[in-house]
Design an enzyme around this catalytic site. Structure first.
Site, PDB file in Angstrom:
ATOM      1  N   GLY A   1       3.841 -20.418  20.386  1.00 34.21           N
ATOM      2  CA  GLY A   1       4.263 -19.398  21.342  1.00 34.21           C
ATOM      3  C   GLY A   1       3.194 -18.339  21.396  1.00 34.21           C
ATOM      4  O   GLY A   1       2.403 -18.195  20.470  1.00 34.21           O
ATOM      5  N   THR A   2       3.171 -17.601  22.509  1.00 36.64           N
ATOM      6  CA  THR A   2       2.043 -16.699  22.658  1.00 36.64           C
ATOM      7  C   THR A   2       2.397 -15.214  22.759  1.00 36.64           C
ATOM      8  O   THR A   2       2.798 -14.635  21.767  1.00 36.64           O
ATOM      9  CB  THR A   2       1.152 -17.154  23.806  1.00 36.64           C
ATOM     10  OG1 THR A   2       1.997 -17.509  24.890  1.00 36.64           O
ATOM     11  CG2 THR A   2       0.343 -18.346  23.397  1.00 36.64           C
ATOM     12  N   THR A   3       2.291 -14.603  23.937  1.00 37.97           N
ATOM     13  CA  THR A   3       2.179 -13.150  23.966  1.00 37.97           C
ATOM     14  C   THR A   3       3.513 -12.397  24.032  1.00 37.97           C
ATOM     15  O   THR A   3       4.371 -12.722  24.858  1.00 37.97           O
ATOM     16  CB  THR A   3       1.308 -12.741  25.169  1.00 37.97           C
ATOM     17  OG1 THR A   3       0.160 -13.581  25.163  1.00 37.97           O
ATOM     18  CG2 THR A   3       0.898 -11.301  25.084  1.00 37.97           C
TER      19      THR A   3
ATOM     20  N   LYS B   1      11.010 -16.352  23.443  1.00 42.98           N
ATOM     21  CA  LYS B   1      10.380 -15.922  22.193  1.00 42.98           C
ATOM     22  C   LYS B   1      10.787 -14.514  21.778  1.00 42.98           C
ATOM     23  O   LYS B   1      10.318 -13.992  20.788  1.00 42.98           O
ATOM     24  CB  LYS B   1       8.855 -16.000  22.336  1.00 42.98           C
ATOM     25  CG  LYS B   1       8.363 -17.421  22.538  1.00 42.98           C
ATOM     26  CD  LYS B   1       6.897 -17.471  22.826  1.00 42.98           C
ATOM     27  CE  LYS B   1       6.646 -17.058  24.258  1.00 42.98           C
ATOM     28  NZ  LYS B   1       5.249 -17.283  24.676  1.00 42.98           N
TER      29      LYS B   1
ATOM     30  N   ALA C   1      -3.198 -19.615  27.296  1.00 46.21           N
ATOM     31  CA  ALA C   1      -1.981 -19.956  26.549  1.00 46.21           C
ATOM     32  C   ALA C   1      -0.807 -19.059  26.901  1.00 46.21           C
ATOM     33  O   ALA C   1       0.302 -19.263  26.419  1.00 46.21           O
ATOM     34  CB  ALA C   1      -2.264 -19.882  25.053  1.00 46.21           C
TER      35      ALA C   1
END
Lengths: 273, 235
Positions: A51-53, A84, A226
């Site tokens: 998972g990213t930002t 997330k 991403a």
């Protein structure tokens, strides 16, 4: 079976030990195999979703946290609509960047940890107490982080004692750093933070803070492959959570959709924001 | 060499039961009453911190009478059991039936094996989507478990209170009516006289099926006074 709840008779000793109100501590005795930090890992590298930002912004009446919806495995998109950012309890939220599977498990454990304490003690942990519990959980994950399965959370909540929204960032060793205006974690965080740095003003309103986070995620997605931008064809918007003195809530899809429409509209004429 | 006196198993169990019953009867009663939107718990308890009524899980609550340290220990074990189950499986897999069985095993084994039985009586309650899905279990010191409907009276002077509640209680009434009936029942003395119980003397809580996830809520301060119809002029 390690998680045997003693159906054959007496209450097992872990269930009646007085004095401990921590669920993860109890789990360490009653069912250690369920704790993420108690696992032994074989060597080698595996490809799993990341998972990213995540971004968070303090505003006049609380704090906003938002996360994009993309999960990636290397150069592939693993999921377009992953979530997330989560409600941790009635007055706090947690967002996680890093290995998605571990992150989701850790959030689940953290949610139970907070509610367990509240039920056992009859009152809610202080915001600092919650932030420290999360620290301990991240520290427990250090050996996995060393093998590339890092989890980096961002924690935010409303401090009922101080009457303000607060943000806590972490590193993989469990180090806890309070941020006073805004913060971001994950692969696109450099771009998101730069965007916030230019646009953030002290004392912004809740609505302005929501727009700031959506703008920052747009900028992160613009430069980081991403991080997922708003998906206009599928109608997938960032998850936005708001915490004020009235509690924590997730903003409804249509409300976020309206903010996304404004942001995208502005970028049509000025792509750099 | 001295031989211990022979005591028949019947006598041994009877002595233990009498001991436990006496201990339980010494305390104040706690009432569990069904009402239209959930389940109400009310008891006489001047302490704001030492609870007899507590939340176990999303839709499950616990009420107890008897020795505080013993039922507090059982409550903590119940919270741990429920949170472990919910974490291991899923939140909806935690049921009052499972918890009641677990408590029954623990109480029963303790009663047989240990010299001193628990001096406690418990209620494990769960609210469902509609009233027909509600579940009420009463557990006694020896591990007996009974499924009850509409109401449970435990501890203290429970028999006359139970008779009164049985005659007057209707599970389809509102929270306000159920609470007032409960408090009226608690305030009756065996000799027929009645005391006044103010909000400060009471501990009350509900499992409210209309609340989104965690159904448990304590009735405190102004809300309790309003429901009792004892609103003070200052509020």
């Amino acid at each position: 079976m390690a998680a045997d709840a003693g159906l054959h008779g007496r209450l097992p000793p872990h269930f009646t030990t007085p004095g401990s109100s921590s669920f993860s501590e109890f789990l360490g005795h009653a069912a250690p195999d369920l704790l993420p930090s108690h696992r032994e890992l074989p060597g080698g590298v595996i490809d799993v979703p990341h998972g990213t930002t995540i971004v968070a912004v303090v505003h006049a009446s609380g704090v906003i946290m938002a996360g994009d919806r993309r999960a990636t495995i290397g150069n592939l998109i693993a999921q377009r609509d992953i979530e997330k950012v989560f409600l941790a309890d009635d007055y706090s939220v947690v967002g996680i960047a890093g290995t998605a599977g571990l992150a989701v498990e850790m959030v689940r454990l953290f949610q139970v940890e907070l509610e367990h304490y509240e039920k056992m003690e009859g009152h809610v942990l202080s915001l600092d107490g919650k932030a420290n519990r999360l620290s301990a959980m991240i520290r427990g994950n250090l050996s996995m982080a060393m093998q590339g399965l890092a989890v980096v959370p961002l924690f935010a909540g409303f401090d009922l004692d101080g009457g303000l929204g607060r943000i806590f960032g972490y590193d993989i060793t469990g180090g806890r750093y309070e941020e006073h205006s805004f913060h971001s974690v994950g692969s696109g965080s450099t771009f998101a933070r730069s965007a916030l740095k230019k646009r953030y003003r002290n004392g912004v309103s809740e609505a302005e803070a929501v727009k700031l986070t959506v703008d920052a995620l747009y900028d992160a997605a613009d430069d980081d492959s991403a991080t997922g931008g708003p998906d206009l064809t599928r109608g997938i918007w960032p998850v936005v959570m708001s915490v004020t003195d009235a509690g924590a809530r997730r903003l409804p899809e249509d409300e976020v959709g309206a903010v996304v429409a404004t942001v995208v509209g502005e970028r049509m004429t000025n792509p750099g924001g | 060499m001295t031989q211990p006196f022979y005591v028949s198993p019947e006598q041994l169990m009877k002595d233990k039961s009498d001991y436990a019953r006496k201990g339980i009867a010494r305390g104040r009663s706690v009432l569990t009453l069904a009402y239209d939107d959930g389940i109400l718990f009310v008891g006489e308890n001047p302490s704001n911190a030492l609870h007899k009524i507590s939340e176990i899980y999303d839709r499950i609550a616990f009420a107890a009478v008897g020795k505080y340290n013993e039922f507090e220990n059982l409550r903590a074990a119940g919270v741990r059991y429920a949170d472990l189950r919910g974490y291991q499986y899923a939140r909806r897999d935690v049921t009052s039936r499972g918890l009641a069985n677990w408590y029954a095993q623990a109480l029963g084994t303790h009663f047989v094996e240990s010299g001193k039985p628990y001096e406690v009586e418990l209620v494990v309650a769960e609210v469902g989507e509609k009233q027909a899905d509600d579940q009420l279990y009463r557990l006694t010191y020896d591990g007996s478990v009974a499924e009850e409907h509409a109401f449970v009276v435990m501890g203290g002077n429970s028999e006359p209170i139970g008779t009164y509640v049985k005659e007057h209680h209707d599970p389809t009434v509102s929270l306000e009516v159920a609470l007032q009936l409960g408090v009226h029942a608690l305030s009756r003395s065996p000799d027929g006289t009645s005391r006044t119980l103010a909000a400060d003397d009471l501990e009350a809580a509900v499992l409210d099926r209309t609340r989104p996830r965690r159904a448990f809520a304590r009735l405190l301060g102004p809300r309790l006074e309003r429901l009792l119809g004892q609103e003070s002029s200052s509020t």
